[in-house]
Design a protein around this motif. Structure first.
Motif, PDB file in Angstrom:
ATOM      1  N   TYR A 418       0.826  -1.210   0.000  1.00  0.00           N
ATOM      2  CA  TYR A 418       0.000   0.000   0.000  1.00  0.00           C
ATOM      3  C   TYR A 418       0.859   1.257   0.000  1.00  0.00           C
ATOM      4  N   ALA A 419       1.909   1.292   0.819  1.00  0.00           N
ATOM      5  CA  ALA A 419       2.765   2.469   0.882  1.00  0.00           C
ATOM      6  C   ALA A 419       3.484   2.723  -0.440  1.00  0.00           C
ATOM      7  N   LEU A 420       3.916   1.663  -1.107  1.00  0.00           N
ATOM      8  CA  LEU A 420       4.599   1.839  -2.392  1.00  0.00           C
ATOM      9  C   LEU A 420       3.636   2.329  -3.471  1.00  0.00           C
ATOM     10  N   LEU A 421       2.454   1.725  -3.547  1.00  0.00           N
ATOM     11  CA  LEU A 421       1.484   2.168  -4.550  1.00  0.00           C
ATOM     12  C   LEU A 421       0.923   3.554  -4.232  1.00  0.00           C
ATOM     13  N   ARG A 422       0.852   3.877  -2.948  1.00  0.00           N
ATOM     14  CA  ARG A 422       0.343   5.203  -2.555  1.00  0.00           C
ATOM     15  C   ARG A 422       1.265   6.323  -3.000  1.00  0.00           C
ATOM     16  N   ALA A 423       2.539   6.024  -3.211  1.00  0.00           N
ATOM     17  CA  ALA A 423       3.499   7.050  -3.611  1.00  0.00           C
ATOM     18  C   ALA A 423       3.446   7.353  -5.100  1.00  0.00           C
ATOM     19  N   PRO A 425       2.199   9.060  -8.312  1.00  0.00           N
ATOM     20  CA  PRO A 425       1.521  10.357  -8.382  1.00  0.00           C
ATOM     21  C   PRO A 425       0.039  10.287  -8.704  1.00  0.00           C
ATOM     22  N   VAL A 426      -0.359   9.612  -9.773  1.00  0.00           N
ATOM     23  CA  VAL A 426      -1.772   9.609 -10.160  1.00  0.00           C
ATOM     24  C   VAL A 426      -2.534   8.476  -9.481  1.00  0.00           C
ATOM     25  N   LEU A 427      -1.912   7.324  -9.394  1.00  0.00           N
ATOM     26  CA  LEU A 427      -2.574   6.171  -8.806  1.00  0.00           C
ATOM     27  C   LEU A 427      -2.749   6.306  -7.302  1.00  0.00           C
ATOM     28  N   GLY A 428      -1.827   6.995  -6.636  1.00  0.00           N
ATOM     29  CA  GLY A 428      -1.856   7.069  -5.179  1.00  0.00           C
ATOM     30  C   GLY A 428      -3.152   7.608  -4.603  1.00  0.00           C
ATOM     31  N   PRO A 429      -3.617   8.805  -5.024  1.00  0.00           N
ATOM     32  CA  PRO A 429      -4.880   9.317  -4.457  1.00  0.00           C
ATOM     33  C   PRO A 429      -6.074   8.425  -4.744  1.00  0.00           C
ATOM     34  N   LEU A 430      -6.138   7.862  -5.954  1.00  0.00           N
ATOM     35  CA  LEU A 430      -7.258   6.966  -6.263  1.00  0.00           C
ATOM     36  C   LEU A 430      -7.221   5.719  -5.400  1.00  0.00           C
ATOM     37  N   LEU A 431      -6.012   5.185  -5.195  1.00  0.00           N
ATOM     38  CA  LEU A 431      -5.883   4.008  -4.338  1.00  0.00           C
ATOM     39  C   LEU A 431      -6.283   4.323  -2.904  1.00  0.00           C
ATOM     40  N   VAL A 435      -9.181   2.331  -0.944  1.00  0.00           N
ATOM     41  CA  VAL A 435      -8.863   1.626   0.299  1.00  0.00           C
ATOM     42  C   VAL A 435      -9.720   2.147   1.446  1.00  0.00           C
ATOM     43  N   ALA A 436      -9.912   3.452   1.506  1.00  0.00           N
ATOM     44  CA  ALA A 436     -10.731   4.021   2.581  1.00  0.00           C
ATOM     45  C   ALA A 436     -12.157   3.504   2.522  1.00  0.00           C
ATOM     46  N   LEU A 437     -12.733   3.440   1.317  1.00  0.00           N
ATOM     47  CA  LEU A 437     -14.121   2.979   1.199  1.00  0.00           C
ATOM     48  C   LEU A 437     -14.245   1.477   1.437  1.00  0.00           C
ATOM     49  N   PHE A 438     -13.345   0.667   0.832  1.00  0.00           N
ATOM     50  CA  PHE A 438     -13.399  -0.777   1.056  1.00  0.00           C
ATOM     51  C   PHE A 438     -13.192  -1.119   2.535  1.00  0.00           C
ATOM     52  N   GLY A 439     -12.175  -0.510   3.158  1.00  0.00           N
ATOM     53  CA  GLY A 439     -11.878  -0.834   4.548  1.00  0.00           C
ATOM     54  C   GLY A 439     -12.970  -0.404   5.494  1.00  0.00           C
ATOM     55  N   THR A 440     -13.509   0.823   5.302  1.00  0.00           N
ATOM     56  CA  THR A 440     -14.594   1.284   6.174  1.00  0.00           C
ATOM     57  C   THR A 440     -15.826   0.408   6.011  1.00  0.00           C
ATOM     58  N   GLY A 441     -16.145   0.037   4.754  1.00  0.00           N
ATOM     59  CA  GLY A 441     -17.289  -0.850   4.553  1.00  0.00           C
ATOM     60  C   GLY A 441     -17.105  -2.203   5.197  1.00  0.00           C
TER      61      GLY A 441
END
Length: 572
Positions: A418-423, A425-431, A435-441
């Motif tokens: 997650y930390a590597l993909l989050r870095a 530039p474009v993919l990071g915010p979408l990821l 993750v926030a929606l899947f995890g909270t759900g």
């Protein structure tokens, strides 16, 4: 010139060690102005005070030959004093012009104030553009709060000058001292006393005259900071603070010493990392933070973390839907709660229950803060932990009942990815959003499942403790009778089958809801588990219906005969 430069070099320059509050000087000036107005108003209300005349209108003029024997209070669009006022002049207007004589004080609040005549005592002005023209004479002090103050050459101020404004240009004569808190100050006249100023803290000069709404007079162009022009004469010391030293023109003279204190200069700091190094450091900080939070969750609530990760792996799209609904619902609930509290407080205030209204608003604000904090924690910290635990467990094939070390390894693997993909530039915010929606759900699904399981175990008759079942299974004596462990005819007691326990005599998966027996049905199966729907609805204990072949009781596997209820005898 040589004398001026020699004396200014005797001053001291300090940097970094002193950071005097620039706003303090301005606050003192504003306080003096306010006190002046208050004292003046109090004196006017004292018994035996001078009589006052009140005038109001769009344009008020005191003619050249007119004499006002008492104080004059004027309110209007434009006020012009060409004659004589024996007392004080108190004005609130758009434009004020004094070309005549005011023997007392002048207190004016206006967009533009121009003094061209004579004022016998103090002048206190508040406005946008304040000008003391050539030939004007102020008998005592001048206190100004506004945008711009200009005293032209040939004007005189008999006392001190207090200035709180954006800019000031003093080209006339000030017999006292000057105290100013401004962005830009230019001295081009004579000051008999000391000059104390707090000027711009910007490192680069600002525009001489920034855009301001239109005024009735032209504004001077004053560069930011402090500047002494060639005609400037200071009879005392010059003490000022700012980001840059004053600009001293050739010919400017300071009789005393010059003290400069530099403020606003940036403290020397190591350059912040940039480029790929900054990205790596940010990813490392994110990884360490989430890993610490995840380990804490695994330690304090291992079953809850495992349930959320399992819910995400089993129902990913359901988790996404609940995540969207949960985030939107929490935000909407916070707004609705606050609006409802405000409306309720208004109704309570209308009903003269002010104390209760304040309590309602305070409670709503606290509840909103708790709700928003919980949402932020779930989206930013808990959701990545749940997703990482589910993803890492799927890769490492970690079972739900794995040890703490294996689950921690799965968590670390997921968070690293997650930390590597989050870095990126474009993919990071979408990821991060996904993750926030899947995890909270997943958290919401796990919580809902836990609540349903607890309610199912709780049942109308209390917690499900299991049912009695025959010991022999197929081929045992008649269904519905107690079987001895030793076989037919052997003395002994029947065995106890706890609900949901794997293996053992009489155990089976929870069965369907009881239905009426039909002809041709075989012997009833020995279900062990939750109560049937008919039992739950009738209030009977599970497994005690007619012909069920079970008895009521509760006992442990280690003691098959320790059941409550009558002890069965040998099989007949």
């Amino acid at each position: 010139m040589a004398r001026t430069q020699a004396r200014t070099r005797t001053g001291t320059t300090t940097t970094g060690t002193h950071r005097p509050a620039r706003g303090m000087l301005r606050a003192v000036v504003v306080l003096v102005l306010a006190l002046g107005f208050v004292v003046a108003g109090a004196l006017l209300t004292l018994p035996g005070a001078r009589a006052a005349e009140l005038r109001e209108g769009e344009r008020l003029v005191v003619g050249a030959g007119e004499v006002v024997e008492e104080d004059l209070y004027a309110v209007g669009g434009e006020v012009v004093v060409e004659g004589t006022v024996r007392g004080d002049l108190v004005v609130a207007a758009g434009t004020v012009t004094v070309t005549g004589t005011v023997e007392g004080d002048v207190l004016a609040a206006a967009r533009t104030v121009v003094v061209e005549g004579t004022v016998g005592d103090d002048v206190r002005l508040a406005g946008q553009a304040l000008v003391v023209r050539e030939g004007a004479r102020i008998g005592d002090g001048l206190a100004v709060a506004g945008y711009s103050l200009q005293t032209e050459r040939g004007s005189e101020v008999g006392g001190d000058v207090l200035l709180a404004a954006y800019q000031g240009e003093l080209a006339g004569t000030v017999e006292g001292s000057v105290t100013a808190g401004v962005e830009a100050l230019a001295l081009a006249g004579t000051v008999g006393g000391d000059v104390r100023a707090s000027v711009s803290t910007a490192q680069s000069p600002a525009p001489a005259t920034p855009w301001v709404p239109g005024t009735d007079v032209a504004l001077p162009a004053v560069p930011s900071g402090l500047s002494l022009r060639e005609t400037a004469r200071v009879g005392g010391d010059l003490s000022y603070e700012g980001a840059r030293e004053a600009e001293l023109a050739p010919g400017a003279e300071v009789a005393g010493t010059v003290d400069f204190r530099q403020v606003g200069a940036p403290a020397p700091e190591d350059a912040a990392p940039a480029g790929p190094l900054a990205v790596v450091l940010l990813a490392l900080r994110r990884l360490v933070t989430l890993l610490l939070v995840g380990l804490l969750v695994l330690w304090l609530a291992p079953r809850a973390a495992g349930a959320a990760a399992g819910a995400l792996r089993a129902h990913p799209w359901l988790s996404l839907g609940w995540g969207v609904l949960g985030a939107a619902g929490a935000a909407l609930a916070a707004v609705v709660l606050l609006v409802a509290a405000v409306l309720l407080a208004v109704l309570l205030g209308w009903a003269t229950l002010g104390g209760l209204a304040a309590a309602v608003v305070a409670t709503a604000v606290v509840a909103d803060l708790v709700l928003v904090l919980a949402l932020v924690l779930a989206l930013s910290l808990l959701a990545p932990v749940v997703v990482a635990l589910a993803a890492g467990g799927a890769v490492l094939r970690t079972p739900a009942a794995a040890s703490f070390g294996r689950r921690a390894a799965a968590l670390a693997l997921g968070l690293l990815a997650y930390a590597l993909l989050r870095a990126v530039p474009v993919l990071g915010p979408l990821l991060a959003l996904a993750v926030a929606l899947f995890g909270t759900g997943a958290l919401l699904v796990a919580v809902w499942g836990a609540l349903r399981s607890r309610r199912a175990r709780g049942g109308p008759g209390g917690p499900d403790r299991g049912t009695w079942a025959p010991a022999g299974g197929p081929g045992a004596p008649d269904p519905g009778t107690w079987a001895s462990p030793g076989g037919p005819g052997a003395p002994g007691r029947g065995t106890w089958a706890p609900a949901g326990a794997p293996g053992g005599p009489g155990h089976a998966a929870p069965g369907p809801v009881d239905r009426p027996r039909r002809s041709g049905d075989g012997p009833p199966l020995p279900w062990a588990g939750a109560a049937s729907g008919r039992d739950a609805g009738s209030g009977r204990r599970p497994g005690t219906g007619p012909g069920s072949g079970t008895g009521a009781g509760a006992a442990d596997d280690s003691d098959p005969g320790a059941a409550s209820g009558p002890r069965p005898g040998p099989d007949r």
